[in-house]
Design an enzyme around this catalytic site. Structure first.
Site, PDB file in Angstrom:
ATOM      1  N   ALA A 112       0.853  -1.189   0.000  1.00  0.00           N
ATOM      2  CA  ALA A 112       0.000   0.000   0.000  1.00  0.00           C
ATOM      3  C   ALA A 112       0.889   1.239   0.000  1.00  0.00           C
ATOM      4  O   ALA A 112       2.096   1.155   0.219  1.00  0.00           O
ATOM      5  CB  ALA A 112      -0.926   0.016   1.214  1.00  0.00           C
ATOM      6  N   LYS A 113       0.289   2.377  -0.232  1.00  0.00           N
ATOM      7  CA  LYS A 113       0.990   3.656  -0.119  1.00  0.00           C
ATOM      8  C   LYS A 113      -0.042   4.748   0.057  1.00  0.00           C
ATOM      9  O   LYS A 113      -1.175   4.644  -0.429  1.00  0.00           O
ATOM     10  CB  LYS A 113       1.826   3.939  -1.372  1.00  0.00           C
ATOM     11  CG  LYS A 113       2.975   4.896  -1.120  1.00  0.00           C
ATOM     12  CD  LYS A 113       4.094   4.226  -0.344  1.00  0.00           C
ATOM     13  CE  LYS A 113       5.292   5.156  -0.164  1.00  0.00           C
ATOM     14  NZ  LYS A 113       6.425   4.442   0.453  1.00  0.00           N
ATOM     15  N   GLY A 114       0.351   5.788   0.749  1.00  0.00           N
ATOM     16  CA  GLY A 114      -0.517   6.936   0.939  1.00  0.00           C
ATOM     17  C   GLY A 114       0.224   8.224   0.672  1.00  0.00           C
ATOM     18  O   GLY A 114       1.463   8.266   0.705  1.00  0.00           O
TER      19      GLY A 114
END
Length: 423
Positions: A112-114
């Site tokens: 994931a990444k934000g």
């Protein structure tokens, strides 16, 4: 003062490189187009508006993203970036690379990444806290210790993670230590987490130097970036006897052909906020640093700094990627043709996510390890992954990047296959 050069302007971006790397791996592995599309598609994407009341009373609306690329091997894992350059495609690419990184290191995570499109330097601490808490509350339904565990990245730190953890805990009605990693040690963080990515980069650099038969005391290095990753990497290289000739940060760079005094440089940065103006060294701009006459180059800042326009001028024999995606696909091909060994990001900078995993395990069992235990476990993981990637590269006659991606993609695809498609 010389500004750090930005990545070359081009129509391609990090997501194009990520997709091309996946497609190449699928061809090597013999996967059909349907499998490739399944592996390329993010499982979930969330884009949120973040209204912020500035300290002067003005209202500003920011944009944030959270992309969960793959969940087949476990809950999603990935950093949160605060940067004016954040966009959804960048976050998608970084989330995909996290899937491969976690699989390569055999962690029970997906990727994931934000990101929030904001320049933290232009905001007060109170404003950054409000942004963090509002962003966290907006993505609250999709994060948590068994769903998606954020961590620090560019523009965020352990303070940011403390705010996120507290926001989730207040909403839950109890303290949820495992909801983020990279927290302060006093709030359930792990010893050794702050230096984990840097130490992992150095450990992989040492393994690669040994593979190439290069003696540490006869090796010179340049480190692009002197932040979370580059500063520690330069320190560990220096302690091993490698002469670090050049480093740079967001404001400029310094060079000394006899080798920089890294402890003194760190003290200078602590006092001034930049490597610029360090005595006993001369200025160097970022473009010159990347093509400097050194044996080892560690790009440890942002994506795309090694590209078609400068890869032919790189003089280093070995590149160890401390940043995510610092080398474009076109640059990879040029460097391979010139015989430059490139150790890819999903291997080289995986120390941070490995120790994040250790932190998550410790938080979930409420039992913490010593720093020596953490570093020993990290060394085991990094060394094991290096040997696996090297063996794959030699067996299939692939570059280290292609071999690492194939190993990781195979593991994720196998998890997909074993779990089946639903419904």
């Amino acid at each position: 003062m010389t500004a750090v050069a930005q990545p070359a302007v081009a129509t391609r971006g990090p997501l194009d490189d990520a997709h091309e790397q996946l497609a190449d791996a699928c061809r090597v592995l013999g996967y059909d187009e349907g499998t490739m599309k399944m592996l390329a598609a993010p499982r979930r994407e969330v884009t949120v508006s973040i209204p912020l009341r500035r300290d002067n009373g003005d209202i500003e609306v920011l944009t944030g993203h959270r992309v969960q690329h793959n969940l087949s091997r476990g809950p999603a894992k990935g950093g949160l970036r605060f940067s004016p350059h954040v966009d959804l495609d960048e976050v998608r690419a970084l989330a995909m690379w996290m899937s491969w990184k976690c699989a390569l290191m055999d962690l029970p995570y997906g990727g994931a990444k934000g990101g929030v499109t904001i320049d933290p330097a232009g905001y007060s601490e109170a404003e950054l806290e409000r942004v963090t808490r509002r962003y966290t509350s907006e993505i609250l339904p999709v994060i948590g210790p068994n769903k998606d565990i954020p961590a620090p990245d560019i523009g965020t730190d352990e303070r940011t993670m403390a705010w996120m953890m507290d926001t989730v805990s207040v909403a839950s009605g109890y303290t949820v230590l495992g909801t983020v990693t990279g927290k302060p040690v006093s709030l359930g963080g792990s010893l050794g987490r702050a230096s984990a990515t840097s130490l992992g980069v150095a450990q992989i650099a040492f393994a690669a130097l040994n593979h190439l038969g290069m003696a540490y005391d006869a090796t010179t290095a340049a480190v692009q970036g002197f932040g979370k990753v580059g500063r520690g990497a330069a320190r560990f290289l220096h302690l091993a006897g490698i002469r670090v000739l050049a480093v740079s940060d967001a404001f400029g760079g310094v060079w000394n052909p006899a080798g920089l005094d890294i402890p003194a440089l760190e003290a200078h940065v602590d006092g001034t906020g930049s490597v610029v103006g360090f005595t006993g060294a001369q200025p160097i701009d970022n473009a010159a640093l990347l093509t400097a006459e050194v044996d080892l180059l560690v790009p440890a800042a942002v994506e795309g700094v090694l590209h078609e326009g400068n890869a032919g001028d790189v003089r280093a024999r070995l590149i160890v990627e401390g940043a995510n995606g610092p080398t474009t696909t076109a640059a990879d091909a040029i460097l391979a043709e010139r015989g430059v060994l490139v150790v890819p990001d999903i291997l080289a900078n995986a120390g941070g996510v490995v120790v994040s995993y250790f932190e998550w395990v410790q938080a979930n069992q409420a039992y913490w390890w010593s720093e020596a235990e953490v570093e020993a476990r990290l060394a085991d993981r990094m060394t094991s992954a290096w040997h696996q990637v090297l063996a794959e590269a030699e067996a299939l006659e692939l570059s280290l990047r292609a071999a690492a991606t194939c190993l990781a993609v195979r593991r994720v695809a196998e998890a997909h296959r074993q779990r089946g498609l639903y419904p």
